[in-house]
Write a protein that holds these residues in place. Structure first.
Motif, PDB file in Angstrom:
ATOM      1  N   GLU A   1       2.102  -3.717  -0.836  1.00  0.00           N
ATOM      2  CA  GLU A   1       0.976  -4.638  -0.612  1.00  0.00           C
ATOM      3  C   GLU A   1       0.951  -5.124   0.830  1.00  0.00           C
ATOM      4  OE1 GLU A   1      -2.476  -6.679  -1.240  1.00  0.00           O
ATOM      5  OE2 GLU A   1      -1.541  -5.160  -2.495  1.00  0.00           O
TER       6      GLU A   1
ATOM      7  N   ARG B   1      -0.560  -2.417   2.891  1.00  0.00           N
ATOM      8  CA  ARG B   1      -2.022  -2.358   2.708  1.00  0.00           C
ATOM      9  C   ARG B   1      -2.728  -3.439   3.521  1.00  0.00           C
ATOM     10  NH1 ARG B   1      -0.358  -1.992  -2.811  1.00  0.00           N
ATOM     11  NH2 ARG B   1      -0.270   0.185  -3.435  1.00  0.00           N
ATOM     12  N   LEU B   2      -2.174  -4.651   3.525  1.00  0.00           N
ATOM     13  CA  LEU B   2      -2.780  -5.746   4.300  1.00  0.00           C
ATOM     14  C   LEU B   2      -2.721  -5.469   5.797  1.00  0.00           C
ATOM     15  CD1 LEU B   2      -1.516  -8.894   2.361  1.00  0.00           C
ATOM     16  CD2 LEU B   2      -3.855  -7.993   2.466  1.00  0.00           C
TER      17      LEU B   2
ATOM     18  N   ARG C   1      -2.570  -2.481   7.244  1.00  0.00           N
ATOM     19  CA  ARG C   1      -3.514  -1.383   7.539  1.00  0.00           C
ATOM     20  C   ARG C   1      -4.958  -1.892   7.521  1.00  0.00           C
ATOM     21  NH1 ARG C   1       0.104   0.920  10.149  1.00  0.00           N
ATOM     22  NH2 ARG C   1       1.401   2.455   9.133  1.00  0.00           N
ATOM     23  N   LYS C   2      -5.279  -2.779   6.597  1.00  0.00           N
ATOM     24  CA  LYS C   2      -6.643  -3.331   6.543  1.00  0.00           C
ATOM     25  C   LYS C   2      -6.933  -4.118   7.821  1.00  0.00           C
ATOM     26  CE  LYS C   2      -9.718  -6.056   3.649  1.00  0.00           C
ATOM     27  NZ  LYS C   2      -9.855  -6.809   2.404  1.00  0.00           N
TER      28      LYS C   2
ATOM     29  N   GLN D   1      -7.580  -1.781  10.665  1.00  0.00           N
ATOM     30  CA  GLN D   1      -8.914  -1.194  10.589  1.00  0.00           C
ATOM     31  C   GLN D   1      -9.978  -2.165  11.080  1.00  0.00           C
ATOM     32  OE1 GLN D   1      -9.241  -0.011   6.496  1.00  0.00           O
ATOM     33  NE2 GLN D   1      -8.102   1.903   6.827  1.00  0.00           N
ATOM     34  N   LEU D   2      -9.737  -3.462  10.904  1.00  0.00           N
ATOM     35  CA  LEU D   2     -10.673  -4.477  11.376  1.00  0.00           C
ATOM     36  C   LEU D   2     -10.489  -4.758  12.858  1.00  0.00           C
ATOM     37  CD1 LEU D   2     -10.472  -6.952   8.352  1.00  0.00           C
ATOM     38  CD2 LEU D   2     -12.309  -5.332   8.891  1.00  0.00           C
TER      39      LEU D   2
END
Length: 136
Positions: free
Chosen positions: A59, A62-63, A65-66, A69-70
């Motif tokens: 998790e 994932r945070l 990587r998110k 991406q932003l």
């Protein structure tokens, strides 16, 4: 380098190995602290334990990587650290966004080779103080 590891013995061993190899280490005791440390102390690479309390390594990855991406921070190689060595475990880590995988317990040479793959243009520096910053 950011080390996310909840087990105190594993954490101490990893920090010693990394410091001996000339790496400065920031330590986070769980996935939530790892995300916070990554945001406030950008590093060349993250060693991320997969199973941790509060937020696991999958998790947390994932945070991160998110956020990348932003456009919040540049992409950081993330290497999974786990006692689970099955191919399916490795695939879960890669699907979550991790770049590589180390099965625990690992040998120093395997750790250094994995770090070199993750950051081929980065060498440990003897001029960097061998320190550990803990983030909780």
């Amino acid at each position: 380098m950011l080390l996310a590891e909840d087990n105190p013995v594993n954490r101490m061993l990893a920090v010693r190995l990394l410091n001996k190899a000339g790496h400065q280490t920031i330590v986070a005791e769980n996935g939530r602290a790892a995300v916070q440390a990554w945001q406030t102390h950008p590093t060349d690479v993250i060693l991320m334990d997969v199973q941790m309390p509060e937020m696991d390594g999958l998790e947390a990855t994932r945070l991160i990587r998110k956020a990348e991406q932003l456009g919040q921070l540049a992409p950081t190689p993330i290497i999974a650290l786990t006692a689970n060595a099955m191919e399916s475990d490795k695939q879960h880590c890669l699907v979550a966004g991790m770049d590589d995988f180390l099965s625990k317990p690992f040998q120093i040479q395997t750790l250094l080779e994995t770090l070199q793959r993750a950051c081929p243009n980065t060498e440990p520096s003897s001029s960097i103080p061998r320190a550990c910053i803990a983030v909780k």
